[in-house]
Design a protein around this motif. Structure first.
Motif, mmCIF file in Angstrom:
data_model
loop_
_atom_site.group_PDB
_atom_site.id
_atom_site.type_symbol
_atom_site.label_atom_id
_atom_site.label_comp_id
_atom_site.label_asym_id
_atom_site.label_seq_id
_atom_site.Cartn_x
_atom_site.Cartn_y
_atom_site.Cartn_z
ATOM 1 N N GLY A 111 -1.827 -0.435 -5.221
ATOM 2 C CA GLY A 111 -2.970 0.443 -4.746
ATOM 3 C C GLY A 111 -3.921 -0.483 -3.803
ATOM 4 N N VAL A 112 -4.156 -1.679 -4.333
ATOM 5 C CA VAL A 112 -5.038 -2.448 -3.342
ATOM 6 C C VAL A 112 -4.321 -2.944 -2.056
ATOM 7 C CG1 VAL A 112 -6.192 -4.590 -3.146
ATOM 8 C CG2 VAL A 112 -6.435 -3.290 -5.194
ATOM 9 N N TYR A 113 -2.929 -3.195 -2.332
ATOM 10 C CA TYR A 113 -2.277 -3.701 -1.134
ATOM 11 C C TYR A 113 -2.097 -2.542 -0.228
ATOM 12 C CZ TYR A 113 2.258 -4.467 1.529
ATOM 13 O OH TYR A 113 3.082 -4.613 2.350
ATOM 14 N N GLN A 114 -1.684 -1.181 -0.476
ATOM 15 C CA GLN A 114 -1.726 -0.026 0.345
ATOM 16 C C GLN A 114 -3.148 0.268 1.046
ATOM 17 O OE1 GLN A 114 1.123 0.546 1.214
ATOM 18 N NE2 GLN A 114 2.834 0.789 -0.129
ATOM 19 N N PHE A 115 -4.074 0.201 0.383
ATOM 20 C CA PHE A 115 -5.089 0.417 0.798
ATOM 21 C C PHE A 115 -5.682 -0.514 1.994
ATOM 22 C CE2 PHE A 115 -10.061 0.195 0.958
ATOM 23 C CZ PHE A 115 -10.179 1.549 1.244
ATOM 24 N N THR A 116 -5.520 -1.757 1.613
ATOM 25 C CA THR A 116 -5.667 -3.017 2.515
ATOM 26 C C THR A 116 -4.900 -2.750 4.056
ATOM 27 O OG1 THR A 116 -6.236 -4.582 0.761
ATOM 28 C CG2 THR A 116 -5.827 -5.464 3.022
ATOM 29 N N LEU A 117 -3.780 -2.428 3.811
ATOM 30 C CA LEU A 117 -3.089 -2.061 5.008
ATOM 31 C C LEU A 117 -3.461 -0.994 5.880
ATOM 32 C CD1 LEU A 117 -0.867 -4.282 3.937
ATOM 33 C CD2 LEU A 117 0.794 -2.548 4.563
ATOM 34 N N SER A 118 -4.031 0.089 5.098
ATOM 35 C CA SER A 118 -4.463 1.268 5.846
ATOM 36 C C SER A 118 -5.563 1.039 6.611
ATOM 37 C CB SER A 118 -4.674 2.185 4.685
ATOM 38 O OG SER A 118 -6.046 2.149 3.975
ATOM 39 N N LEU A 119 -6.567 -0.072 6.275
ATOM 40 C CA LEU A 119 -7.440 -0.410 7.290
ATOM 41 C C LEU A 119 -7.282 -0.957 8.552
ATOM 42 C CD1 LEU A 119 -9.560 -2.246 4.390
ATOM 43 C CD2 LEU A 119 -9.755 0.114 5.158
ATOM 44 N N PHE A 120 -5.916 -1.395 8.680
ATOM 45 C CA PHE A 120 -5.333 -1.672 9.873
ATOM 46 C C PHE A 120 -5.039 -0.623 10.941
ATOM 47 C CE2 PHE A 120 -4.982 -5.668 7.291
ATOM 48 C CZ PHE A 120 -5.478 -6.621 8.204
ATOM 49 N N GLY A 121 -5.076 0.608 10.310
ATOM 50 C CA GLY A 121 -4.772 1.714 11.215
ATOM 51 C C GLY A 121 -6.009 2.170 11.993
ATOM 52 N N ILE A 122 -7.322 1.678 11.545
ATOM 53 C CA ILE A 122 -8.445 2.127 12.235
ATOM 54 C C ILE A 122 -8.572 1.896 13.807
ATOM 55 C CG2 ILE A 122 -10.800 1.854 12.246
ATOM 56 C CD1 ILE A 122 -11.056 1.225 9.322
#
Length: 413
Positions: free
Chosen positions: A17-28
């Protein structure tokens, strides 16, 4: 011993979950400009259709208005086991209807494999193959964007999958929120990190030579995921084109949605069993993050299943046995961390809508029922686990006729 395994499972799920959430931040962040090329590539547009007379007319019209030289693309509709007037409507528009009758090999994957063989036997050969569904509409610049990526060296491309009917029901609104989130904070984040993107079943473009070299071979219930994994295993990372929009019809009712998502999860289990460990070992051996990320995605269906089982166990334990009577991860972490994780997850969906410029108050109001849609994945995945050997394609009936000019106002009203 059992208690240690329960804690270990919770740690693994939390780490994912932490891994996926961290990756999602790069889509901003979104790069506004990319290199454009004059039309150079020729396209065979394949449309998979099974009894789609209600919606095929709109797509046939739509493809005539694409902003690309008319002599550089052609449309082939795979009329797969059709018993209605789909083929006649296609021919009325001047496109090619390819009728296939094989009741023993039903489904999109088999239909595409059959069509590709036919395509390669034709006198004219195309540079690339675009795959759409019969209920789709595409943006006018769709083929130009595919041309840009192909000329830039991409070999497999996924367009931006949007929904053409987000206001029809709370279910279609939930699909809309999900896809806006995935496009922005899943696909775009991987684009920015130069990792592999995931194919979504429609709005896909493939270099013709790559298809000939690899063969299609994706005949599971989730042919898009299966081909994604095969590409990544062979060192070909699919790319995501943010500007190339394809508008897809979403199921109107919960029952139709559940049936569609059950098929997805059944197929996902098949792909996970077949490809997870080979791709994981390959990623570790090559120290390849893109392959590791794709391997991790193949077992998403298992993370959903395990989360459901652990949560269900916790609820039953609390309700019947005055639990908790087993160790939980929260015993080792501060309480505020759990609150932050829930808030961050909810905020991510709202952030995605804002970043995507969604202005419709009805979409934001649908967030009230959105958690029901998310939680419904749990029992669907649980049932899919016990029926994963089902290989029968369940067709989603499409009835919503929408024109492109109607679609453009969907996020505003």
């Amino acid at each position: 011993m059992v208690e240690k395994w329960l804690v270990a499972l919770q740690v693994i799920l939390a780490a994912i979950g932490v891994y996926q959430f961290t990756l999602s931040l790069f889509g901003i962040y979104r790069k506004k400009k990319h290199k454009e090329y004059e039309p150079k590539k020729t396209f065979a547009v394949l449309v998979a259709a099974h009894n789609e007379e209600a919606v095929i007319d709109a797509l046939m019209e739509n493809l005539k208005t694409v902003d690309y030289p008319k002599d550089m693309y052609d449309v082939f509709v795979i009329c797969d086991n059709c018993t209605d007037n789909t083929a006649d409507i296609v021919r009325e528009h001047g496109w090619t209807a390819c009728e296939r009758h094989n009741p023993h090999q039903r489904g999109k994957g088999f239909a595409i494999e059959w069509m590709l063989k036919k395509l390669w036997e034709m006198p004219r050969q195309f540079d690339a193959v675009v795959m759409l569904d019969a209920d789709n509409l595409v943006s006018p610049d769709f083929l130009r964007e595919m041309n840009n990526d192909l000329c830039s060296g991409a070999r497999v491309i996924q367009g931006y999958i949007d929904t053409k009917n987000p206001h029809d029901s709370w279910i279609t609104a939930a699909y809309g929120v999900t896809y806006w989130y995935c496009n922005r904070l899943w696909q775009l984040s991987r684009t920015n990190l130069k990792m592999a993107n995931f194919l979504g079943g429609t709005g896909m473009c493939f270099e013709n030579q790559l298809l000939k070299d690899m063969g299609w071979g994706a005949t599971s219930l989730v042919e898009d995921l299966e081909f994604t994994v095969r590409c990544v295993k062979n060192g070909v990372n699919p790319v995501f084109n943010y500007k190339a929009r394809v508008y897809d019809e979403k199921p109107l009712t919960f029952k139709a949605s559940a049936r569609q998502r059950l098929r997805w999860m059944q197929g996902h289990f098949t792909v996970a069993r077949r490809y997870f460990f080979p791709l994981l070992w390959q990623s570790l051996k090559e120290r390849n993050l893109a392959k590791f990320d794709t391997a991790l995605y193949t077992i998403t269906v298992y993370t959903v299943l395990v989360t459901f089982l652990l949560t269900g166990y916790m609820w039953v334990d609390a309700a019947l046995f005055n639990g908790p009577n087993f160790p939980t991860l929260y015993e080792y972490l501060p309480t505020w961390l759990a609150v932050v994780s829930v808030v961050a997850t909810c905020a991510a969906f709202i952030l995605a809508l804002i970043l995507e410029g969604v202005k419709s108050w009805r979409v934001y109001a649908s967030l009230i029922t959105f958690p029901i849609f998310l939680l419904s994945w749990w029992p669907i995945t649980f049932y899919a686990f016990f029926t994963q050997n089902n290989k029968v394609w369940s067709h989603t009936e499409h009835t919503r006729v929408v024109r492109l000019d109607e679609v453009h106002g969907k996020q505003v009203s």
